[in-house]
Design an enzyme around this catalytic site. Structure first.
Site, PDB file in Angstrom:
ATOM      1  N   ARG A 191      12.209  -4.478  40.550  1.00  0.00           N
ATOM      2  CA  ARG A 191      11.420  -4.177  41.752  1.00  0.00           C
ATOM      3  C   ARG A 191      12.273  -4.243  43.008  1.00  0.00           C
ATOM      4  NH1 ARG A 191       6.886  -4.627  42.196  1.00  0.00           N
ATOM      5  NH2 ARG A 191       7.005  -5.553  44.253  1.00  0.00           N
ATOM      6  N   ARG A 244       1.965  -7.127  43.429  1.00  0.00           N
ATOM      7  CA  ARG A 244       3.176  -7.001  44.251  1.00  0.00           C
ATOM      8  C   ARG A 244       3.282  -5.667  44.998  1.00  0.00           C
ATOM      9  NH1 ARG A 244       8.051  -9.717  41.262  1.00  0.00           N
ATOM     10  NH2 ARG A 244       8.711 -10.067  43.395  1.00  0.00           N
ATOM     11  N   PRO A 245       2.295  -5.411  45.837  1.00  0.00           N
ATOM     12  CA  PRO A 245       2.343  -4.159  46.618  1.00  0.00           C
ATOM     13  C   PRO A 245       3.509  -4.151  47.603  1.00  0.00           C
ATOM     14  CG  PRO A 245       0.620  -5.605  47.429  1.00  0.00           C
ATOM     15  CD  PRO A 245       1.166  -6.256  46.191  1.00  0.00           C
ATOM     16  N   VAL A 295       1.424 -18.083  46.592  1.00  0.00           N
ATOM     17  CA  VAL A 295       2.154 -16.848  46.920  1.00  0.00           C
ATOM     18  C   VAL A 295       1.759 -15.689  46.013  1.00  0.00           C
ATOM     19  CG1 VAL A 295       4.451 -15.790  47.143  1.00  0.00           C
ATOM     20  CG2 VAL A 295       4.082 -18.176  47.869  1.00  0.00           C
ATOM     21  N   LYS A 348      21.041 -14.615  43.330  1.00  0.00           N
ATOM     22  CA  LYS A 348      20.555 -13.268  42.967  1.00  0.00           C
ATOM     23  C   LYS A 348      19.795 -12.641  44.134  1.00  0.00           C
ATOM     24  CE  LYS A 348      16.607 -12.951  40.535  1.00  0.00           C
ATOM     25  NZ  LYS A 348      15.543 -12.104  41.104  1.00  0.00           N
ATOM     26  N   ASN A 349      18.904 -13.440  44.765  1.00  0.00           N
ATOM     27  CA  ASN A 349      18.009 -12.864  45.778  1.00  0.00           C
ATOM     28  C   ASN A 349      18.655 -12.703  47.143  1.00  0.00           C
ATOM     29  OD1 ASN A 349      16.146 -12.669  43.783  1.00  0.00           O
ATOM     30  ND2 ASN A 349      14.895 -14.391  44.447  1.00  0.00           N
ATOM     31  N   ASP A 358       9.264 -19.871  43.286  1.00  0.00           N
ATOM     32  CA  ASP A 358      10.195 -19.624  42.168  1.00  0.00           C
ATOM     33  C   ASP A 358      10.561 -20.893  41.417  1.00  0.00           C
ATOM     34  OD1 ASP A 358      12.074 -16.930  43.762  1.00  0.00           O
ATOM     35  OD2 ASP A 358      10.097 -17.038  42.839  1.00  0.00           O
ATOM     36  N   CYS A 376       3.974  -6.560  38.207  1.00  0.00           N
ATOM     37  CA  CYS A 376       4.735  -7.220  37.140  1.00  0.00           C
ATOM     38  C   CYS A 376       3.855  -8.369  36.642  1.00  0.00           C
ATOM     39  CB  CYS A 376       6.080  -7.701  37.667  1.00  0.00           C
ATOM     40  SG  CYS A 376       5.919  -9.109  38.758  1.00  0.00           S
ATOM     41  N   ARG A 380      17.999 -11.822  33.461  1.00  0.00           N
ATOM     42  CA  ARG A 380      17.973 -11.130  34.762  1.00  0.00           C
ATOM     43  C   ARG A 380      18.359 -12.075  35.895  1.00  0.00           C
ATOM     44  NH1 ARG A 380      12.516  -8.424  36.072  1.00  0.00           N
ATOM     45  NH2 ARG A 380      13.756  -8.165  37.942  1.00  0.00           N
TER      46      ARG A 380
HETATM   47  C1  EPZ Z   1      10.980 -12.175  46.747  1.00  0.00           C
HETATM   48  O1  EPZ Z   1      10.092 -11.248  46.165  1.00  0.00           O
HETATM   49  C2  EPZ Z   1      11.844 -12.691  45.608  1.00  0.00           C
HETATM   50  N1  EPZ Z   1      12.604 -11.584  45.027  1.00  0.00           N
HETATM   51  C3  EPZ Z   1      10.945 -13.349  44.555  1.00  0.00           C
HETATM   52  O2  EPZ Z   1      11.793 -13.874  43.552  1.00  0.00           O
HETATM   53  C4  EPZ Z   1      10.175 -14.485  45.211  1.00  0.00           C
HETATM   54  O3  EPZ Z   1       9.300 -15.065  44.266  1.00  0.00           O
HETATM   55  C5  EPZ Z   1       9.373 -13.950  46.405  1.00  0.00           C
HETATM   56  O4  EPZ Z   1      10.261 -13.267  47.321  1.00  0.00           O
HETATM   57  C6  EPZ Z   1       8.654 -15.055  47.167  1.00  0.00           C
HETATM   58  O5  EPZ Z   1       9.581 -15.992  47.617  1.00  0.00           O
HETATM   59  C7  EPZ Z   1      13.692 -11.132  45.688  1.00  0.00           C
HETATM   60  O6  EPZ Z   1      14.057 -11.610  46.757  1.00  0.00           O
HETATM   61  C8  EPZ Z   1      14.458 -10.009  45.038  1.00  0.00           C
HETATM   62  P1  EPZ Z   1       7.192 -11.196  48.810  1.00  0.00           P
HETATM   63  P2  EPZ Z   1       9.214 -10.276  47.113  1.00  0.00           P
HETATM   64  O7  EPZ Z   1       7.207  -9.814  49.352  1.00  0.00           O
HETATM   65  O8  EPZ Z   1       9.939 -10.005  48.364  1.00  0.00           O
HETATM   66  C9  EPZ Z   1       2.617  -9.947  49.040  1.00  0.00           C
HETATM   67  C10 EPZ Z   1      12.486 -14.299  41.371  1.00  0.00           C
HETATM   68  O9  EPZ Z   1      11.954 -14.972  40.487  1.00  0.00           O
HETATM   69  N2  EPZ Z   1       3.090  -8.667  49.608  1.00  0.00           N
HETATM   70  O10 EPZ Z   1       7.740 -12.313  49.641  1.00  0.00           O
HETATM   71  O11 EPZ Z   1       8.755  -9.142  46.282  1.00  0.00           O
HETATM   72  C11 EPZ Z   1       3.044 -10.134  47.589  1.00  0.00           C
HETATM   73  O12 EPZ Z   1       2.126  -9.531  46.705  1.00  0.00           O
HETATM   74  C12 EPZ Z   1      11.645 -13.374  42.204  1.00  0.00           C
HETATM   75  O13 EPZ Z   1      13.716 -14.335  41.678  1.00  0.00           O
HETATM   76  C13 EPZ Z   1       2.138  -7.715  49.988  1.00  0.00           C
HETATM   77  O14 EPZ Z   1       0.924  -7.920  49.848  1.00  0.00           O
HETATM   78  O15 EPZ Z   1       7.964 -11.201  47.430  1.00  0.00           O
HETATM   79  C14 EPZ Z   1       3.059 -11.637  47.444  1.00  0.00           C
HETATM   80  O16 EPZ Z   1       1.739 -12.086  47.184  1.00  0.00           O
HETATM   81  C15 EPZ Z   1      10.201 -13.330  41.726  1.00  0.00           C
HETATM   82  N3  EPZ Z   1       2.580  -6.540  50.518  1.00  0.00           N
HETATM   83  C16 EPZ Z   1       3.490 -12.127  48.823  1.00  0.00           C
HETATM   84  O17 EPZ Z   1       3.280 -11.020  49.719  1.00  0.00           O
HETATM   85  C17 EPZ Z   1       3.909  -6.272  50.704  1.00  0.00           C
HETATM   86  O18 EPZ Z   1       4.244  -5.186  51.213  1.00  0.00           O
HETATM   87  C18 EPZ Z   1       4.942 -12.549  48.921  1.00  0.00           C
HETATM   88  O19 EPZ Z   1       5.714 -11.514  48.327  1.00  0.00           O
HETATM   89  C19 EPZ Z   1       4.845  -7.255  50.310  1.00  0.00           C
HETATM   90  C20 EPZ Z   1       4.425  -8.445  49.779  1.00  0.00           C
END
Ligand code: EPZ
Length: 420
Positions: A93, A122-123, A329, A22-23, A307, A117, A399
């Site tokens: 998202r 998740r900014p 994370v 998916k990702n 995950d 969420c 999903r």
């Molecule tokens: C991706 O989400 C995945 N989703 C998530 O999978 C996964 O849990 C996550 O990466 C971590 O591996 C997809 O790829 C579609 P991040 P993403 O940006 O990119 C902070 C699932 O279950 N952050 O790596 O949204 C954020 O808050 C989903 O399949 C900022 O602060 O995650 C988090 O604490 C859930 N500012 C950390 O970074 C930003 O601009 C990592 O988030 C972006 C992120």
């Protein structure tokens, strides 16, 4: 709302096929906006999130053509406007992934700001600041990210304050058509980022360093179409292996990739699993033994994936001993704990760590899913629970897990969907 009814106590046994990731599929579908040529994306999983992304492309005037195997051909030359409405973004998202491609190819984008969420706020500030560094003019108003650039984005040297998977993906896609070189430092190393990079290279992009923490992209004039098959889903793979370990079972998962699951396989071996791997399969056998508790700490790839944290908490809940699981994370990814404790688990939350004291077995109960991976962990808890468990709000599970009850039934589980 559909529910899943599970009668616990069955050891999983059998073989299943793993679907496309998916990702990886989501950013690759967004990347089709980077060219006016048709792009064929194969091995897509049958998931709500994939349908939502296809619907999002459709509402921009891009008409994806889907064949009977759910291979999709996207021809974005018919695109009419460059916006992602809140109605769709609020359900997924990952819609934010169209921001980089629209800006890079069409010079403008209007994407609803994804809300938080269940697992955290998740900014997307890092996506925005990186694109601004490449010359984009970005305003956040009325709940929308309104972005534009005069002429083209410019290559920049970007240091990500945090490792962000979709942040890295958005910037990497934008950089493929920017003028000059872009360097992304502290880039995400996830296999799905590498899969996206490989698809972009197949479209004519010039990318080096994917899979490391420094990715270098040389912008090109234009990208062309290609046909690309999405990698297998490592999180789906790990989820079924953990379910088999929790039920003391013996399964084989096929059409997967063992070499991107090292951290998970090592923890499963520590839990007592006997694991064999081949080029595209993994076999796990517990020899009917109760798993042993393990301790772990989630972190960006190649460390243990966030995950898979909830699923491992379910395994520890019935393992022999006490294990601690630390989530580094996301700030609120323990929503499944309270539900498991209602099933008789003994889990204490201490800040971003849970201390899990294993019990012989859980008691089936009605529970409620809150997010995708928490849903999976509650299903695992139901599989090992005595009597019946009903998992509510399973739209979360649909999903991210293709045909989960059919696959679990193939492995002998007593599970069925109760229509609402
Ligand atoms: C991706 O989400 C995945 N989703 C998530 O999978 C996964 O849990 C996550 O990466 C971590 O591996 C997809 O790829 C579609 P991040 P993403 O940006 O990119 C902070 C699932 O279950 N952050 O790596 O949204 C954020 O808050 C989903 O399949 C900022 O602060 O995650 C988090 O604490 C859930 N500012 C950390 O970074 C930003 O601009 C990592 O988030 C972006 C992120």
């Amino acid at each position: 709302m559909d529910k899943l009814l599970i009668s616990g106590g069955v050891r999983l046994d059998g073989e299943i096929r793993i679907a496309g990731a998916k990702n990886s599929a989501l950013p690759i579908l967004a990347a089709t906006l980077l060219t006016r040529d048709p792009v064929q994306v194969c091995n897509l999983p049958h998931l709500y999130d994939i349908t939502t992304m296809i619907e999002l492309l459709g509402c921009m005037g891009v008409q994806p053509v889907i064949d009977e195997k759910l291979n999709v051909e996207v021809d974005s030359s018919t695109i009419k406007h460059f916006s992602a409405p809140y109605e769709l973004v609020k359900t997924m998202r990952a819609s934010i992934l169209v921001l980089g491609p629209l800006l890079a190819h069409y010079g403008e984008a209007e994407v609803a700001l994804p809300g938080g969420c269940a697992i955290g706020s998740r900014p997307v500030n890092l996506h925005i600041s990186a694109l601004e560094a490449m010359g984009a003019d970005i305003k956040v108003e009325d709940g929308y990210i309104k972005a534009s650039v005069v002429n083209k984005l410019k290559g920049a040297h970007i240091f990500m304050d945090l490792v962000t998977v979709t942040g890295t993906e958005n910037v990497m896609m934008a950089a493929t058509l920017a003028t000059g070189e872009t360097i992304i430092e502290n880039a995400a190393r996830e296999p799905e980022v590498v899969d996206l990079a490989n698809c972009l290279v197949a479209m004519g992009a010039k990318i080096k360093g994917q899979g490391t923490d420094t990715i270098v992209i040389q912008g090109v004039e234009k990208l062309h179409g290609c046909s690309y098959s999405v990698m297998p889903d490592r999180i789906e793979t790990g989820t079924y292996l953990i379910a088999a370990a929790a039920t003391r079972g013996h399964i084989k998962v096929k059409d997967t990739q063992p070499n991107i699951l090292e951290a998970v396989l090592s923890k499963l071996e520590q839990a007592g699993a006997d694991i064999k791997v081949g080029e595209n399969w993994i076999e796990l056998d517990m020899h009917n033994e109760r798993p042993k508790s393990v301790s772990l700490r989630t972190a960006p790839y190649p460390a243990f994936p966030t995950d898979m944290q909830a699923q491992f908490t379910a395994l520890n809940a019935i393992a022999a001993g006490t294990g601690s699981i630390t989530e580094t994370v996301f700030e609120n990814r323990f929503m499944h704990v309270h539900e498991m404790n209602r099933m008789g688990a003994s889990i204490q939350v201490e800040g971003n760590t849970v201390i899990v004291t294993g019990v012989e077995s859980l008691n089936g109960a009605p529970v409620m899913a809150t997010d995708l991976r928490a849903s999976a962990s509650l299903i695992i808890a139901g599989l090992v629970g005595k009597n019946e468990t009903i998992v509510d709000r399973i739209y979360h599970i649909d999903r991210g897990y293709e045909c989960i009850e059919e696959k679990l039934q193939l492995l002998g589980a007593k599970i069925k969907r109760l229509p609402s």
